[in-house]
Design a protein around this motif. Structure first.
Motif, mmCIF file in Angstrom:
data_model
loop_
_atom_site.group_PDB
_atom_site.id
_atom_site.type_symbol
_atom_site.label_atom_id
_atom_site.label_comp_id
_atom_site.label_asym_id
_atom_site.label_seq_id
_atom_site.Cartn_x
_atom_site.Cartn_y
_atom_site.Cartn_z
ATOM 1 N N VAL A 152 0.838 -1.199 0.000
ATOM 2 C CA VAL A 152 0.000 0.000 0.000
ATOM 3 C C VAL A 152 0.874 1.250 0.000
ATOM 4 O O VAL A 152 0.612 2.218 -0.740
ATOM 5 C CB VAL A 152 -0.951 -0.011 1.217
ATOM 6 C CG1 VAL A 152 -1.709 1.310 1.316
ATOM 7 C CG2 VAL A 152 -1.925 -1.164 1.125
ATOM 8 N N PHE A 153 1.924 1.234 0.790
ATOM 9 C CA PHE A 153 2.855 2.363 0.833
ATOM 10 C C PHE A 153 3.575 2.535 -0.502
ATOM 11 O O PHE A 153 3.738 3.662 -0.992
ATOM 12 C CB PHE A 153 3.860 2.150 1.966
ATOM 13 C CG PHE A 153 4.924 3.199 2.040
ATOM 14 C CD1 PHE A 153 4.636 4.479 2.485
ATOM 15 C CD2 PHE A 153 6.231 2.909 1.657
ATOM 16 C CE1 PHE A 153 5.623 5.445 2.554
ATOM 17 C CE2 PHE A 153 7.223 3.875 1.722
ATOM 18 C CZ PHE A 153 6.919 5.146 2.175
ATOM 19 N N LEU A 154 3.995 1.418 -1.116
ATOM 20 C CA LEU A 154 4.696 1.498 -2.404
ATOM 21 C C LEU A 154 3.791 2.057 -3.490
ATOM 22 O O LEU A 154 4.195 2.942 -4.264
ATOM 23 C CB LEU A 154 5.207 0.115 -2.799
ATOM 24 C CG LEU A 154 6.261 -0.523 -1.888
ATOM 25 C CD1 LEU A 154 6.682 -1.888 -2.431
ATOM 26 C CD2 LEU A 154 7.474 0.379 -1.745
ATOM 27 N N TYR A 155 2.571 1.568 -3.559
ATOM 28 C CA TYR A 155 1.649 2.054 -4.590
ATOM 29 C C TYR A 155 1.214 3.483 -4.317
ATOM 30 O O TYR A 155 0.912 4.230 -5.254
ATOM 31 C CB TYR A 155 0.435 1.125 -4.698
ATOM 32 C CG TYR A 155 0.667 -0.039 -5.627
ATOM 33 C CD1 TYR A 155 0.520 0.099 -7.005
ATOM 34 C CD2 TYR A 155 1.057 -1.273 -5.132
ATOM 35 C CE1 TYR A 155 0.738 -0.960 -7.861
ATOM 36 C CE2 TYR A 155 1.274 -2.344 -5.975
ATOM 37 C CZ TYR A 155 1.115 -2.187 -7.337
ATOM 38 O OH TYR A 155 1.344 -3.235 -8.181
ATOM 39 N N PHE A 156 1.170 3.873 -3.059
ATOM 40 C CA PHE A 156 0.872 5.272 -2.761
ATOM 41 C C PHE A 156 1.992 6.178 -3.275
ATOM 42 O O PHE A 156 1.719 7.267 -3.805
ATOM 43 C CB PHE A 156 0.681 5.459 -1.257
ATOM 44 C CG PHE A 156 0.488 6.893 -0.862
ATOM 45 C CD1 PHE A 156 -0.729 7.529 -1.067
ATOM 46 C CD2 PHE A 156 1.527 7.617 -0.283
ATOM 47 C CE1 PHE A 156 -0.905 8.853 -0.701
ATOM 48 C CE2 PHE A 156 1.360 8.936 0.080
ATOM 49 C CZ PHE A 156 0.139 9.556 -0.123
ATOM 50 N N ASN A 157 3.227 5.737 -3.129
ATOM 51 C CA ASN A 157 4.345 6.520 -3.666
ATOM 52 C C ASN A 157 4.271 6.622 -5.185
ATOM 53 O O ASN A 157 4.510 7.700 -5.763
ATOM 54 C CB ASN A 157 5.673 5.881 -3.249
ATOM 55 C CG ASN A 157 5.964 6.092 -1.775
ATOM 56 O OD1 ASN A 157 5.462 7.017 -1.156
ATOM 57 N ND2 ASN A 157 6.780 5.223 -1.202
ATOM 58 N N ILE A 158 3.952 5.498 -5.831
ATOM 59 C CA ILE A 158 3.833 5.527 -7.292
ATOM 60 C C ILE A 158 2.702 6.456 -7.718
ATOM 61 O O ILE A 158 2.835 7.262 -8.650
ATOM 62 C CB ILE A 158 3.605 4.101 -7.828
ATOM 63 C CG1 ILE A 158 4.835 3.233 -7.553
ATOM 64 C CG2 ILE A 158 3.307 4.124 -9.323
ATOM 65 C CD1 ILE A 158 4.641 1.768 -7.914
ATOM 66 N N TRP A 159 1.562 6.348 -7.036
ATOM 67 C CA TRP A 159 0.428 7.211 -7.351
ATOM 68 C C TRP A 159 0.785 8.683 -7.117
ATOM 69 O O TRP A 159 0.390 9.564 -7.892
ATOM 70 C CB TRP A 159 -0.759 6.804 -6.497
ATOM 71 C CG TRP A 159 -1.967 7.661 -6.679
ATOM 72 C CD1 TRP A 159 -2.906 7.582 -7.670
ATOM 73 C CD2 TRP A 159 -2.365 8.756 -5.840
ATOM 74 N NE1 TRP A 159 -3.860 8.553 -7.502
ATOM 75 C CE2 TRP A 159 -3.558 9.288 -6.388
ATOM 76 C CE3 TRP A 159 -1.837 9.324 -4.682
ATOM 77 C CZ2 TRP A 159 -4.223 10.351 -5.808
ATOM 78 C CZ3 TRP A 159 -2.495 10.394 -4.105
ATOM 79 C CH2 TRP A 159 -3.677 10.894 -4.674
ATOM 80 N N ASN A 160 1.524 8.949 -6.047
ATOM 81 C CA ASN A 160 1.924 10.328 -5.739
ATOM 82 C C ASN A 160 2.875 10.865 -6.805
ATOM 83 O O ASN A 160 2.785 12.042 -7.210
ATOM 84 C CB ASN A 160 2.587 10.359 -4.368
ATOM 85 C CG ASN A 160 2.687 11.767 -3.812
ATOM 86 O OD1 ASN A 160 1.982 12.669 -4.252
ATOM 87 N ND2 ASN A 160 3.579 11.966 -2.855
ATOM 88 N N ILE A 161 3.803 10.017 -7.286
ATOM 89 C CA ILE A 161 4.719 10.445 -8.354
ATOM 90 C C ILE A 161 3.944 10.748 -9.632
ATOM 91 O O ILE A 161 4.232 11.730 -10.337
ATOM 92 C CB ILE A 161 5.788 9.369 -8.596
ATOM 93 C CG1 ILE A 161 6.743 9.309 -7.396
ATOM 94 C CG2 ILE A 161 6.574 9.653 -9.870
ATOM 95 C CD1 ILE A 161 7.749 8.192 -7.481
ATOM 96 N N CYS A 162 2.951 9.921 -9.923
ATOM 97 C CA CYS A 162 2.125 10.173 -11.108
ATOM 98 C C CYS A 162 1.372 11.492 -10.991
ATOM 99 O O CYS A 162 1.273 12.265 -11.957
ATOM 100 C CB CYS A 162 1.143 9.024 -11.320
ATOM 101 S SG CYS A 162 1.887 7.470 -11.868
ATOM 102 N N GLN A 163 0.848 11.786 -9.804
ATOM 103 C CA GLN A 163 0.128 13.040 -9.613
ATOM 104 C C GLN A 163 1.054 14.245 -9.732
ATOM 105 O O GLN A 163 0.710 15.244 -10.365
ATOM 106 C CB GLN A 163 -0.550 13.031 -8.234
ATOM 107 C CG GLN A 163 -1.628 11.992 -8.077
ATOM 108 C CD GLN A 163 -2.797 12.235 -9.004
ATOM 109 O OE1 GLN A 163 -3.230 13.367 -9.210
ATOM 110 N NE2 GLN A 163 -3.312 11.169 -9.601
#
Length: 278
Positions: A152-163
């Motif tokens: 969940v933390f890893l995908y949140f980082n990826i999602w944050n980078i995309c944003q």
């Protein structure tokens, strides 16, 4: 007239039987079982699909391929975790049934304390065993919850980078799976902002769906932890009631034995007096 009375008695008998059956249901154990099944189903189902989505993302956007030899790569680890999920689903389905049955028997033992039912030593040992086992499973689910929070933390980082990449122009943001130990250090599988794969991945349904599936899996693991805590409360309360019931049984047995001895002594003295009089 007699037929109406018979029907009324039958209706009353059925109503009393239904009330007795409903009164024998261990509702705390039932609530904990429903919560456990819901949490395990949510964790296993969403976790399995999230792992499948992770495989798709790694293959389509990071171009990570499965190792041709029998090596412990990320895909092999995902397959192992999927088999573990299958085992968790089966094991806790059976364990929920066992805890529910134990709740029925313990509730029956408490309610029939003053009847012919006797609480055996084996029953007390089974209750203590379930308390210890449930405590171990609660600790295990805490570990599973902590482990599930990692993706969940890893995908949140990826999602944050995309944003951030879509909001800020000219930013040099990259995703490198080597930072997370997904691929060996020697392999370069970096996807940076501005590339076609990066924007496709950020706009794809796989990333958004996998992220939310991992969140649901984390919520399911948390629900399983709450269910285990609920079970511990129920089992501990039942154990305390059974322990008090055993003491009450011993007290009643000693009391009846003393009353019987006093009755025998009184009868003996009465016979002695009668014989002396005659």
């Amino acid at each position: 007239m007699e037929e109406d009375m018979d029907e009324g008695q039958n209706t009353k008998g059925c109503l009393e039987c239904c009330i007795k059956c409903l009164g024998g249901i261990p509702y705390p154990s039932l609530v904990a079982t429903i919560l456990l099944y819901a949490g395990v189903a949510l964790f296993c189902g969403c976790g399995h699909e999230a792992l499948s989505g992770t495989v798709t993302i790694l293959q389509n956007y990071f171009e990570v391929v499965r190792s041709p030899v029998d090596a412990l790569d990320i895909f092999t680890m995902i397959d192992i975790i999927k088999y573990v999920i299958y085992g968790i689903a089966s094991a806790f389905f059976v364990y929920g049934i066992l805890l529910m049955v134990e709740g029925f028997f313990t509730s029956g033992a408490i309610k029939d304390l003053y009847g012919d039912f006797k609480i055996t030593t084996c029953g007390r040992c089974v209750s203590a065993w379930f308390i210890m086992l449930t405590y171990i499973f609660m600790l295990a689910w805490l570990g599973v919850t902590a482990f599930t929070s990692i993706p969940v933390f890893l995908y949140f980082n990826i999602w944050n980078i995309c944003q951030n990449a879509t909001v800020l122009d000219g930013t040099d943001l990259c995703l490198d799976p080597r930072q997370y130990g997904i691929v060996p250090i020697a392999e370069t599988k970096t996807v940076c902002a501005g590339s076609e794969k990066f924007y496709k991945m950020c706009e794809s349904n796989e990333l958004d769906m996998t992220f939310h599936l991992f969140i649901c899996a984390l919520a399911g693991a948390g629900a399983a932890v709450i269910a285990m805590i609920h079970y511990l409360m129920v089992l501990s309360a039942n154990w305390a009631y059974v322990k008090d019931a055993c003491r009450m049984q011993k007290y009643e047995d000693i009391k009846s034995k003393e009353e019987q001895e006093l009755h025998d002594i009184h009868s003996t003295r009465s016979k002695e007096r009668l014989n002396a009089y005659t």
